[in-house]
Write a protein that holds these residues in place. Structure first.
Motif, PDB file in Angstrom:
ATOM      1  N   ILE A  79     -43.727  26.880  17.404  1.00 40.22           N
ATOM      2  CA  ILE A  79     -42.669  26.297  18.826  1.00 40.22           C
ATOM      3  C   ILE A  79     -44.216  26.099  19.561  1.00 40.22           C
ATOM      4  O   ILE A  79     -44.659  26.453  19.874  1.00 40.22           O
ATOM      5  CB  ILE A  79     -41.762  27.238  19.078  1.00 40.22           C
ATOM      6  CG1 ILE A  79     -40.694  27.747  19.083  1.00 40.22           C
ATOM      7  CG2 ILE A  79     -41.684  26.293  20.768  1.00 40.22           C
ATOM      8  CD1 ILE A  79     -39.908  28.776  19.440  1.00 40.22           C
ATOM      9  N   GLY A  80     -44.082  24.729  20.218  1.00 39.74           N
ATOM     10  CA  GLY A  80     -45.020  24.287  21.314  1.00 39.74           C
ATOM     11  C   GLY A  80     -45.789  25.313  22.222  1.00 39.74           C
ATOM     12  O   GLY A  80     -44.760  25.897  22.456  1.00 39.74           O
ATOM     13  N   LEU A  81     -46.802  25.403  22.153  1.00 44.50           N
ATOM     14  CA  LEU A  81     -47.192  26.295  23.330  1.00 44.50           C
ATOM     15  C   LEU A  81     -47.383  27.217  22.621  1.00 44.50           C
ATOM     16  O   LEU A  81     -46.919  28.202  24.333  1.00 44.50           O
ATOM     17  CB  LEU A  81     -47.046  26.068  24.620  1.00 44.50           C
ATOM     18  CG  LEU A  81     -46.956  24.424  25.349  1.00 44.50           C
ATOM     19  CD1 LEU A  81     -45.925  24.244  26.520  1.00 44.50           C
ATOM     20  CD2 LEU A  81     -48.038  23.584  24.742  1.00 44.50           C
ATOM     21  N   PHE A  82     -46.851  27.659  21.885  1.00 45.32           N
ATOM     22  CA  PHE A  82     -46.402  28.980  21.955  1.00 45.32           C
ATOM     23  C   PHE A  82     -47.355  29.884  21.993  1.00 45.32           C
ATOM     24  O   PHE A  82     -46.851  31.711  22.123  1.00 45.32           O
ATOM     25  CB  PHE A  82     -47.149  29.467  19.577  1.00 45.32           C
ATOM     26  CG  PHE A  82     -47.805  29.752  19.153  1.00 45.32           C
ATOM     27  CD1 PHE A  82     -47.903  30.928  18.819  1.00 45.32           C
ATOM     28  CD2 PHE A  82     -47.922  28.046  18.725  1.00 45.32           C
ATOM     29  CE1 PHE A  82     -49.795  31.103  18.495  1.00 45.32           C
ATOM     30  CE2 PHE A  82     -49.635  28.292  17.963  1.00 45.32           C
ATOM     31  CZ  PHE A  82     -49.671  29.538  17.803  1.00 45.32           C
ATOM     32  N   ASN A  83     -48.490  30.404  22.133  1.00 43.99           N
ATOM     33  CA  ASN A  83     -50.130  31.119  22.763  1.00 43.99           C
ATOM     34  C   ASN A  83     -49.514  31.610  24.151  1.00 43.99           C
ATOM     35  O   ASN A  83     -49.293  32.829  24.463  1.00 43.99           O
ATOM     36  CB  ASN A  83     -51.670  30.722  22.995  1.00 43.99           C
ATOM     37  CG  ASN A  83     -52.339  30.583  21.610  1.00 43.99           C
ATOM     38  OD1 ASN A  83     -51.910  31.541  21.279  1.00 43.99           O
ATOM     39  ND2 ASN A  83     -51.901  29.105  20.672  1.00 43.99           N
ATOM     40  N   ALA A  84     -48.750  30.651  25.316  1.00 44.74           N
ATOM     41  CA  ALA A  84     -48.775  30.743  26.179  1.00 44.74           C
ATOM     42  C   ALA A  84     -47.552  31.820  26.884  1.00 44.74           C
ATOM     43  O   ALA A  84     -47.187  32.056  27.538  1.00 44.74           O
ATOM     44  CB  ALA A  84     -48.841  29.677  27.516  1.00 44.74           C
ATOM     45  N   LYS A  85     -46.582  31.573  25.739  1.00 48.82           N
ATOM     46  CA  LYS A  85     -45.268  31.119  26.317  1.00 48.82           C
ATOM     47  C   LYS A  85     -45.245  32.687  25.047  1.00 48.82           C
ATOM     48  O   LYS A  85     -44.745  33.022  26.263  1.00 48.82           O
ATOM     49  CB  LYS A  85     -44.301  30.528  24.675  1.00 48.82           C
ATOM     50  CG  LYS A  85     -44.156  29.347  25.378  1.00 48.82           C
ATOM     51  CD  LYS A  85     -43.024  28.138  24.202  1.00 48.82           C
ATOM     52  CE  LYS A  85     -43.312  26.867  25.354  1.00 48.82           C
ATOM     53  NZ  LYS A  85     -42.229  26.136  24.253  1.00 48.82           N
ATOM     54  N   ALA A  86     -45.750  33.160  24.243  1.00 55.38           N
ATOM     55  CA  ALA A  86     -46.234  34.342  23.384  1.00 55.38           C
ATOM     56  C   ALA A  86     -46.470  35.826  25.220  1.00 55.38           C
ATOM     57  O   ALA A  86     -45.854  36.305  25.205  1.00 55.38           O
ATOM     58  CB  ALA A  86     -46.675  34.523  22.659  1.00 55.38           C
ATOM     59  N   GLU A  87     -47.703  35.130  25.771  1.00 56.22           N
ATOM     60  CA  GLU A  87     -47.944  35.848  27.117  1.00 56.22           C
ATOM     61  C   GLU A  87     -47.185  35.848  28.144  1.00 56.22           C
ATOM     62  O   GLU A  87     -46.635  37.399  28.730  1.00 56.22           O
ATOM     63  CB  GLU A  87     -49.331  35.144  27.990  1.00 56.22           C
ATOM     64  CG  GLU A  87     -50.289  34.603  27.129  1.00 56.22           C
ATOM     65  CD  GLU A  87     -51.718  36.020  27.264  1.00 56.22           C
ATOM     66  OE1 GLU A  87     -51.124  37.034  27.785  1.00 56.22           O
ATOM     67  OE2 GLU A  87     -52.474  35.671  25.822  1.00 56.22           O
ATOM     68  N   ASN A  88     -46.632  34.372  28.489  1.00 58.83           N
ATOM     69  CA  ASN A  88     -44.909  34.768  29.866  1.00 58.83           C
ATOM     70  C   ASN A  88     -43.957  36.040  29.176  1.00 58.83           C
ATOM     71  O   ASN A  88     -43.831  36.408  29.780  1.00 58.83           O
ATOM     72  CB  ASN A  88     -44.286  33.816  29.843  1.00 58.83           C
ATOM     73  CG  ASN A  88     -45.369  33.113  31.069  1.00 58.83           C
ATOM     74  OD1 ASN A  88     -46.360  33.389  31.536  1.00 58.83           O
ATOM     75  ND2 ASN A  88     -45.649  31.488  30.138  1.00 58.83           N
TER      76      ASN A  88
END
Length: 211
Positions: A79-88
């Motif tokens: 999924i796009g932007l998965f790094n930031a989304k995982a943190e959130n």
């Protein structure tokens, strides 16, 4: 656009699809919340592919929090932007555990305080999980509202407020889903399919197509 036209538009959508819902797959308010956070700048299809693997393994705040950021990334890396989304998502799970007894809150203020949850995400959860008349204006709803003239506005907040004001009360709970589906499949961005549109005669878009 007048009141009668709006009423007829939503009447037709309701007759065609009496119980519309999100295309995101979920079985609880928590699963919906996480799916909506993941869906920012991603497709519902892509999110569903990821959550079909994730949710059988972890579908509670405790279980996803236990995965940790790196563990969660393995499930959502497509999924796009998965790094930031995982943190959130991990931070959101921690807040749900610590502040809400692991339950998804049903108030806008509490939802918007969660990492990765903005007004649009909160509106989807309030509307879809809790049946509140909220209007999550995404690109589809923004386009359809302006193109048809159901609720024209210069920005998403203006469109949201106009929809809440102009959509007849009996349709408010489901309006968000009908508008999204119409924008996703008929009133598409590049070239709307006016020729096969069930509200073509009511729509006030001037450059109608035959397709």
């Amino acid at each position: 656009m007048n009141k009668q036209k709006r009423h007829e538009i939503f009447s037709r959508w309701r007759a065609d699809n009496p119980h519309p819902t999100t295309e995101l797959e979920y079985d609880s308010p928590f699963e919906l919340l996480i799916a909506v956070i993941l869906s920012a700048q991603a497709t519902d299809v892509g999110v569903n592919k990821a959550t079909r693997k994730l949710y059988p393994k972890a579908n509670t705040p405790e279980a996803i929090y236990a995965l940790g950021v790196d563990g969660l990334k393995e499930y959502i890396k497509t999924i796009g932007l998965f790094n930031a989304k995982a943190e959130n998502v991990i931070k959101t799970c921690k807040m749900l555990i610590d502040e809400h007894d692991s339950q998804v809150p049903d108030s806008r203020e509490a939802l918007e305080a969660l990492p990765g949850v903005g007004r649009k995400t909160a509106n989807v959860v309030l509307n879809t999980a809790f049946g509140q008349p909220a209007m999550a204006v995404d690109t589809h709803i923004f386009r359809v509202s302006n193109r048809t003239k159901i609720a024209p506005g210069k920005n998403v907040n203006e469109v949201e407020q106009k929809l809440l004001r102009f959509v007849p009360k009996e349709f408010l709970i489901d309006a968000h889903h009908w508008l999204i589906l119409h924008g996703r499949y008929t009133c598409v961005a590049r070239k709307p399919k006016c020729g096969s549109c069930m509200i073509e005669d009511l729509c006030e878009f001037k450059e109608k197509t035959e397709f």
